[in-house]
Design a protein around this motif. Structure first.
Motif, mmCIF file in Angstrom:
data_model
loop_
_atom_site.group_PDB
_atom_site.id
_atom_site.type_symbol
_atom_site.label_atom_id
_atom_site.label_comp_id
_atom_site.label_asym_id
_atom_site.label_seq_id
_atom_site.Cartn_x
_atom_site.Cartn_y
_atom_site.Cartn_z
ATOM 1 N N ILE A 245 0.862 -1.175 0.000
ATOM 2 C CA ILE A 245 0.000 0.000 0.000
ATOM 3 C C ILE A 245 0.904 1.231 0.000
ATOM 4 C CG2 ILE A 245 -1.786 1.288 1.250
ATOM 5 C CD1 ILE A 245 -2.652 -1.408 2.482
ATOM 6 N N ASP A 246 0.756 2.068 -0.994
ATOM 7 C CA ASP A 246 1.594 3.270 -1.137
ATOM 8 C C ASP A 246 3.083 2.942 -1.096
ATOM 9 O OD1 ASP A 246 -0.670 4.858 -1.325
ATOM 10 O OD2 ASP A 246 -0.746 5.246 0.828
ATOM 11 N N GLY A 247 3.448 1.829 -1.748
ATOM 12 C CA GLY A 247 4.848 1.467 -1.843
ATOM 13 C C GLY A 247 5.432 0.787 -0.620
ATOM 14 N N GLN A 248 4.624 0.581 0.422
ATOM 15 C CA GLN A 248 5.085 -0.079 1.636
ATOM 16 C C GLN A 248 4.348 -1.405 1.822
ATOM 17 O OE1 GLN A 248 7.567 1.036 3.632
ATOM 18 N NE2 GLN A 248 7.838 2.812 2.291
ATOM 19 N N ARG A 249 5.088 -2.431 2.224
ATOM 20 C CA ARG A 249 4.449 -3.725 2.481
ATOM 21 C C ARG A 249 3.903 -3.766 3.903
ATOM 22 N NH1 ARG A 249 3.280 -8.134 0.210
ATOM 23 N NH2 ARG A 249 4.338 -7.392 -1.677
ATOM 24 N N ASN A 250 2.659 -4.184 4.024
ATOM 25 C CA ASN A 250 2.009 -4.339 5.324
ATOM 26 C C ASN A 250 1.529 -5.780 5.465
ATOM 27 O OD1 ASN A 250 1.431 -1.408 6.602
ATOM 28 N ND2 ASN A 250 1.360 -1.289 4.375
ATOM 29 N N THR A 251 1.633 -6.307 6.671
ATOM 30 C CA THR A 251 1.140 -7.655 6.950
ATOM 31 C C THR A 251 0.111 -7.581 8.061
ATOM 32 O OG1 THR A 251 3.214 -8.679 6.256
ATOM 33 C CG2 THR A 251 1.751 -10.000 7.630
ATOM 34 N N ILE A 252 -1.013 -8.244 7.829
ATOM 35 C CA ILE A 252 -2.109 -8.278 8.798
ATOM 36 C C ILE A 252 -2.268 -9.712 9.268
ATOM 37 C CG2 ILE A 252 -4.577 -7.860 9.181
ATOM 38 C CD1 ILE A 252 -2.841 -6.224 6.208
ATOM 39 N N GLU A 253 -1.998 -9.959 10.542
ATOM 40 C CA GLU A 253 -2.135 -11.294 11.122
ATOM 41 C C GLU A 253 -3.480 -11.374 11.851
ATOM 42 O OE1 GLU A 253 1.332 -12.057 13.548
ATOM 43 O OE2 GLU A 253 2.621 -10.997 12.108
ATOM 44 N N TYR A 254 -4.227 -12.413 11.574
ATOM 45 C CA TYR A 254 -5.597 -12.579 12.073
ATOM 46 C C TYR A 254 -5.621 -13.824 12.950
ATOM 47 C CZ TYR A 254 -10.707 -13.517 11.365
ATOM 48 O OH TYR A 254 -12.055 -13.781 11.497
ATOM 49 N N PHE A 255 -5.828 -13.643 14.262
ATOM 50 C CA PHE A 255 -5.872 -14.755 15.210
ATOM 51 C C PHE A 255 -7.295 -14.894 15.745
ATOM 52 C CE2 PHE A 255 -1.247 -13.662 16.663
ATOM 53 C CZ PHE A 255 -0.770 -14.019 15.409
ATOM 54 N N GLU A 256 -7.787 -16.106 15.753
ATOM 55 C CA GLU A 256 -9.153 -16.373 16.211
ATOM 56 C C GLU A 256 -9.103 -17.208 17.481
ATOM 57 O OE1 GLU A 256 -13.188 -17.925 13.990
ATOM 58 O OE2 GLU A 256 -11.369 -19.105 13.730
ATOM 59 N N MET A 257 -10.054 -16.944 18.372
ATOM 60 C CA MET A 257 -10.089 -17.676 19.637
ATOM 61 C C MET A 257 -11.520 -18.057 20.003
ATOM 62 S SD MET A 257 -8.356 -18.748 22.382
ATOM 63 C CE MET A 257 -6.879 -17.760 22.570
ATOM 64 N N GLY A 258 -11.747 -19.341 20.217
ATOM 65 C CA GLY A 258 -12.993 -19.785 20.811
ATOM 66 C C GLY A 258 -14.226 -19.713 19.943
ATOM 67 N N ALA A 259 -14.096 -19.597 18.615
ATOM 68 C CA ALA A 259 -15.279 -19.531 17.757
ATOM 69 C C ALA A 259 -15.924 -20.908 17.631
ATOM 70 C CB ALA A 259 -14.885 -19.022 16.372
ATOM 71 N N PRO A 260 -17.248 -20.961 17.432
ATOM 72 C CA PRO A 260 -17.898 -22.253 17.197
ATOM 73 C C PRO A 260 -17.310 -22.952 15.971
ATOM 74 C CG PRO A 260 -19.532 -20.549 17.626
ATOM 75 C CD PRO A 260 -18.208 -19.848 17.453
ATOM 76 N N ASN A 261 -17.261 -24.285 16.025
ATOM 77 C CA ASN A 261 -16.799 -25.071 14.880
ATOM 78 C C ASN A 261 -17.969 -25.411 13.959
ATOM 79 O OD1 ASN A 261 -14.161 -25.175 15.855
ATOM 80 N ND2 ASN A 261 -14.548 -27.018 17.047
ATOM 81 N N PRO A 262 -17.738 -25.574 12.646
ATOM 82 C CA PRO A 262 -16.489 -25.233 11.968
ATOM 83 C C PRO A 262 -16.409 -23.739 11.694
ATOM 84 C CG PRO A 262 -18.052 -26.091 10.377
ATOM 85 C CD PRO A 262 -18.723 -26.182 11.720
ATOM 86 N N SER A 263 -15.196 -23.203 11.766
ATOM 87 C CA SER A 263 -14.945 -21.808 11.417
ATOM 88 C C SER A 263 -14.322 -21.799 10.023
ATOM 89 C CB SER A 263 -13.999 -21.169 12.436
ATOM 90 O OG SER A 263 -13.794 -19.810 12.134
ATOM 91 N N ARG A 264 -15.066 -21.265 9.058
ATOM 92 C CA ARG A 264 -14.668 -21.354 7.657
ATOM 93 C C ARG A 264 -13.933 -20.079 7.234
ATOM 94 N NH1 ARG A 264 -19.764 -24.105 7.938
ATOM 95 N NH2 ARG A 264 -19.568 -26.225 7.119
ATOM 96 N N TYR A 265 -12.725 -20.264 6.746
ATOM 97 C CA TYR A 265 -11.881 -19.124 6.389
ATOM 98 C C TYR A 265 -12.046 -18.743 4.921
ATOM 99 C CZ TYR A 265 -9.458 -18.852 10.835
ATOM 100 O OH TYR A 265 -9.169 -18.659 12.164
ATOM 101 N N SER A 266 -11.895 -17.447 4.673
ATOM 102 C CA SER A 266 -12.028 -16.900 3.322
ATOM 103 C C SER A 266 -10.877 -15.962 3.044
ATOM 104 C CB SER A 266 -13.365 -16.153 3.194
ATOM 105 O OG SER A 266 -13.436 -15.465 1.963
ATOM 106 N N GLU A 267 -10.364 -15.977 1.826
ATOM 107 C CA GLU A 267 -9.313 -15.046 1.416
ATOM 108 C C GLU A 267 -9.507 -14.706 -0.056
ATOM 109 O OE1 GLU A 267 -5.486 -17.735 0.876
ATOM 110 O OE2 GLU A 267 -6.416 -18.179 2.811
ATOM 111 N N ARG A 268 -9.281 -13.452 -0.372
ATOM 112 C CA ARG A 268 -9.494 -12.966 -1.725
ATOM 113 C C ARG A 268 -8.280 -12.144 -2.180
ATOM 114 N NH1 ARG A 268 -12.711 -16.442 -2.609
ATOM 115 N NH2 ARG A 268 -14.903 -16.174 -3.234
ATOM 116 N N PRO A 269 -7.959 -12.196 -3.481
ATOM 117 C CA PRO A 269 -6.789 -11.446 -3.980
ATOM 118 C C PRO A 269 -6.958 -9.936 -3.890
ATOM 119 C CG PRO A 269 -8.011 -12.438 -5.804
ATOM 120 C CD PRO A 269 -8.577 -13.011 -4.543
ATOM 121 N N TYR A 270 -8.202 -9.452 -3.779
ATOM 122 C CA TYR A 270 -8.417 -8.006 -3.703
ATOM 123 C C TYR A 270 -8.277 -7.463 -2.278
ATOM 124 C CZ TYR A 270 -13.199 -9.472 -2.491
ATOM 125 O OH TYR A 270 -14.301 -10.067 -1.914
#
Length: 323
Positions: A245-270
């Protein structure tokens, strides 16, 4: 004057130094935003305005969400209204199938009158160690009546990673029913707790992903079809997105705790990613959602480094682990 008064100079420099190393809230009532600052840089911004005076203003303000800013540059890294999929905004929560009585409301797209309204700030604090806010948010139906009361607590601390200073955002949401039995339904693309990166990431289709061991290790988005593979890419525990973003690399780490199962993950290129699960609410049994988001600016960390932070997160909250 200051040259002749070293004590005054010392006090001034001390005040400036203290200010630079502290969190503080900057509240802007006219625009409906509360910004957590660290020194002179923004950290997160709570977007709470709701203005139905025109169609355009309603579409700009029908969601309560949080913008996020990069820890070194202070540049915004999340998207607000407009752009690709205008209902995706910063850090946000919603379900596109919220079912109760004889209604099925869409608290994801909010196209037919359902919306979110900030009710009040319950608690707000800031000091040299952290900044925190708890807010009450109404999930409002098409008739203007409250369906769910959300109590959202967001706390930010400054931590160190291999890239230096980073933001640790602890997010806790409690959903309480105001309309009897409520079913939260939907799919991984249109429900849950999710992050949406700035519009420039969508323009470049440039989001890449880091996953736990034994998960697909391709950097490109791993996209799952709920109809054909509903039980793939579930219960990861953590997922990370990295993007420029604006020439700088950013990393976003997403940690989940205690959610009901199954917890379905989604990721998109946009640049939208997160997890979804189904849940049932009653007026006597609220739902609690607990997450940690870590924002760093610089080269993407390794999966092993992220795994260590996730393990520490789990150990820090033993009462909220999945049973």
């Amino acid at each position: 004057m200051l040259k002749k008064c070293p004590l005054a100079l010392a006090l001034l420099l001390g005040a400036l130094s203290t200010h630079a190393d502290e969190f503080r809230w900057k509240n802007d009532a006219p625009t409906g935003a509360d910004t957590l600052m660290y020194g002179d840089k923004p950290v997160i911004r709570y977007m709470r305005a709701y203005d139905p005076s025109t169609k355009e203003r309603r579409e700009e303000t029908y969601k309560v969400y949080h913008h996020v800013f990069a820890p070194k540059s202070g540049a915004p890294i999340t998207k607000g209204a407009g752009g690709k999929f205008p209902h995706h905004r910063g850090l946000y929560v919603g379900w596109n199938k919220t079912q109760f009585e004889d209604q099925n409301l869409d608290f994801w797209h909010c196209r037919k009158g359902e919306h979110f309204e900030h009710r009040k700030v319950l608690k707000q604090s800031a000091d040299s160690k952290s900044g925190s806010m708890t807010a009450a948010i109404g999930w409002i139906d098409r008739e203007g009546k409250e369906v769910i009361t959300e109590r959202r607590t967001v706390t930010v601390t400054r931590v160190k990673t291999s890239n230096g200073p980073a933001w640790q955002i602890d997010w806790s949401t409690v959903l309480e029913s105001r309309r009897g039995d409520i079913k939260l339904r939907g799919d991984r693309q249109h429900a849950g707790f999710q992050f949406r990166a700035a519009q420039s990431v969508a323009d470049a289709n440039g989001a890449l992903y880091i996953r736990p061991a034994k998960q697909p290790q391709q950097p490109e988005a791993f996209q799952v079809n709920d109809r054909t593979d509903p039980d793939k890419h579930v219960d990861l525990g953590w997922l990370a997105m990295t993007c420029e973003i604006d020439g700088q690399r950013n990393t976003i780490e997403y940690f989940e705790m205690g959610a009901p199962n199954p917890s379905r993950y989604s990721e998109r290129p946009y640049g939208r990613f997160g997890a979804f699960f189904e849940a049932d609410l009653t007026e006597s049994a609220p739902l609690k959602m607990t997450y940690r988001i870590i924002i760093s600016e610089g080269p993407a960390p390794s999966g092993k480094e992220i795994q260590k932070r996730y393990d520490a997160f789990r150990k820090s909250r033993p009462g909220e682990r999945k049973k």
